[in-house]
Enzyme design. Structure first.
Site, mmCIF file in Angstrom:
data_model
loop_
_atom_site.group_PDB
_atom_site.id
_atom_site.type_symbol
_atom_site.label_atom_id
_atom_site.label_comp_id
_atom_site.label_asym_id
_atom_site.label_seq_id
_atom_site.Cartn_x
_atom_site.Cartn_y
_atom_site.Cartn_z
ATOM 1 N N ILE A 1 23.816 88.570 54.303
ATOM 2 C CA ILE A 1 24.380 88.416 52.970
ATOM 3 C C ILE A 1 24.075 89.671 52.170
ATOM 4 O O ILE A 1 22.925 90.117 52.112
ATOM 5 C CB ILE A 1 23.799 87.166 52.274
ATOM 6 C CG1 ILE A 1 24.170 85.910 53.086
ATOM 7 C CG2 ILE A 1 24.302 87.055 50.855
ATOM 8 C CD1 ILE A 1 23.492 84.645 52.610
ATOM 9 N N CYS A 2 25.130 90.195 51.555
ATOM 10 C CA CYS A 2 25.030 91.501 50.898
ATOM 11 C C CYS A 2 23.867 91.594 49.922
ATOM 12 O O CYS A 2 23.130 92.574 49.910
ATOM 13 C CB CYS A 2 26.346 91.797 50.188
ATOM 14 S SG CYS A 2 26.375 93.332 49.260
#
Lengths: 226, 130
Positions: A134-135
């Site tokens: 997840i960024c």
């Protein structure tokens, strides 16, 4: 505009913008959405979305690399810019994020640019979960960080025919500026990084091309191709 | 593995080597160095057609995806399945185990229009200048 529409419009601008020109735009989302990197498996994006309670929103594969991004109030924007000579992506991130850092500093918001500590593990979840895909869970090199080290801005890139596409996501709740002022600062930073960059209005032909491409970004053939 | 001197090169840094009646395609050592750590390669399909100068796939490295272009026209007869398991082969051996795909060329002479090793080296030196 919905998530497939935004991805399609960005690809249309990348494809149709004249070489050597720069444009940027801010997204207006129709509703929450999840986007994930070009090379990431759909199953990974879905698992991340489920874990965050966003399994029921559109989950769309981007034309750019990078990790899973939750669009639930973020300030999302894209920039098409000249990237004529093949060069490392990290140089683009550095240039873009230093420009935005300076613009924020003028408004009294101190930020820093993350150091390089090796490539982020974007494609496969670590043992026990997909959190690191997840960024915003962990900074990548040259991401923009807040004073406490929290990630404020991350981006993803695509290079095609000497032009680049940057798609950025800024978490406004992690910054004390009002959203409109933050948008102005980001625009100023983009223009500092890419002198001559122009905001909307965009060429109507780009919207028409984007509408044609939107079907692809809404399709299972594209989103579930891996 | 082809010698660099035996390949032809595109300005977008793809190489092609003719081996018998087959053209082998990949990206140059310079390109892999600039793209940095490759994490995925989206290759054309076997049986599909590629055309000189047109985009035919994508290389993804650290948070960036790069289109790549075919240096030859023809039918794709094989792709490097090893890149799915180990995309970093592109970094470790761009002219060897990191090859991308093989083509049955429509016109083998077509690649003569591309840069030879000497011209490509000059091109890279010029491109590397700030």
């Amino acid at each position: 505009m919905d998530a497939p529409g935004h991805m399609a419009l960005d690809e249309a601008i990348l494809e149709l913008a004249l070489p050597g020109t720069s444009f940027f735009r801010f997204y207006e989302w129709r509703g929450p959405a999840v986007t994930f990197g070009l090379a990431q498996p759909y199953a990974l994006a879905l698992a991340c979305a489920k874990a965050s309670g966003m399994a029921c929103v559109p989950i769309v594969r981007r034309p750019t690399g990078g990790g899973v991004v939750f669009h639930d109030g973020d300030l999302t924007f894209s920039v098409v810019f000249p990237w004529e000579r093949l060069s490392p992506a990290l140089q683009v991130y550095e240039r873009m994020h230093l420009g935005i850092r300076e613009a924020l500093a003028k408004r009294g918001v101190e930020t820093s640019v993350a150091g390089f500590a090796g490539p982020p593990p974007l494609l496969a979840p670590p043992a026990g979960g997909g959190e690191r895909s997840i960024c915003f869970d962990a900074p990548s090199p040259f991401d923009l960080l807040g004073g406490n080290g929290e990630k404020l801005l991350g981006g993803a890139l695509r290079r095609r025919k000497g032009q680049g596409l940057y798609q950025g996501s800024f978490r406004p709740e992690r910054c004390r500026l009002p959203r409109r002022e933050l948008e102005v600062a980001v625009a100023e930073g983009i223009c500092a990084a890419w002198p001559g960059a122009r905001p909307e209005p965009l060429d109507p032909a780009w919207f028409a091309a984007g509408e044609r491409l939107a079907e692809k970004y809404g399709s299972a053939a594209w989103n579930k191709r891996r | 593995m082809p010698r660099p001197e035996a390949c032809r090169y595109m300005k977008s840094h793809e190489w092609v080597s003719l081996e018998g009646g087959t053209a082998v395609v990949g990206v140059s050592d310079f390109a892999q160095g600039e793209m940095t750590d490759v994490v995925y390669v989206d290759l054309p399909k076997v049986g599909g057609k590629v055309k000189l100068g047109l985009a035919c796939g994508v290389v993804e490295s650290v948070k960036a995806a790069f289109d790549f272009y075919s240096p030859v026209s023809g039918e794709v007869v094989a792709v490097n399945e090893g890149l799915a398991k180990d995309p970093a082969l592109v970094n470790r051996s761009p002219l060897g185990d990191g090859w991308f795909f093989k083509v049955k060329p429509a016109d083998p002479k077509e690649t003569e229009s591309l840069m030879d090793w000497g011209k490509y080296q000059d091109f890279v030196k010029a491109a590397a200048r700030p």
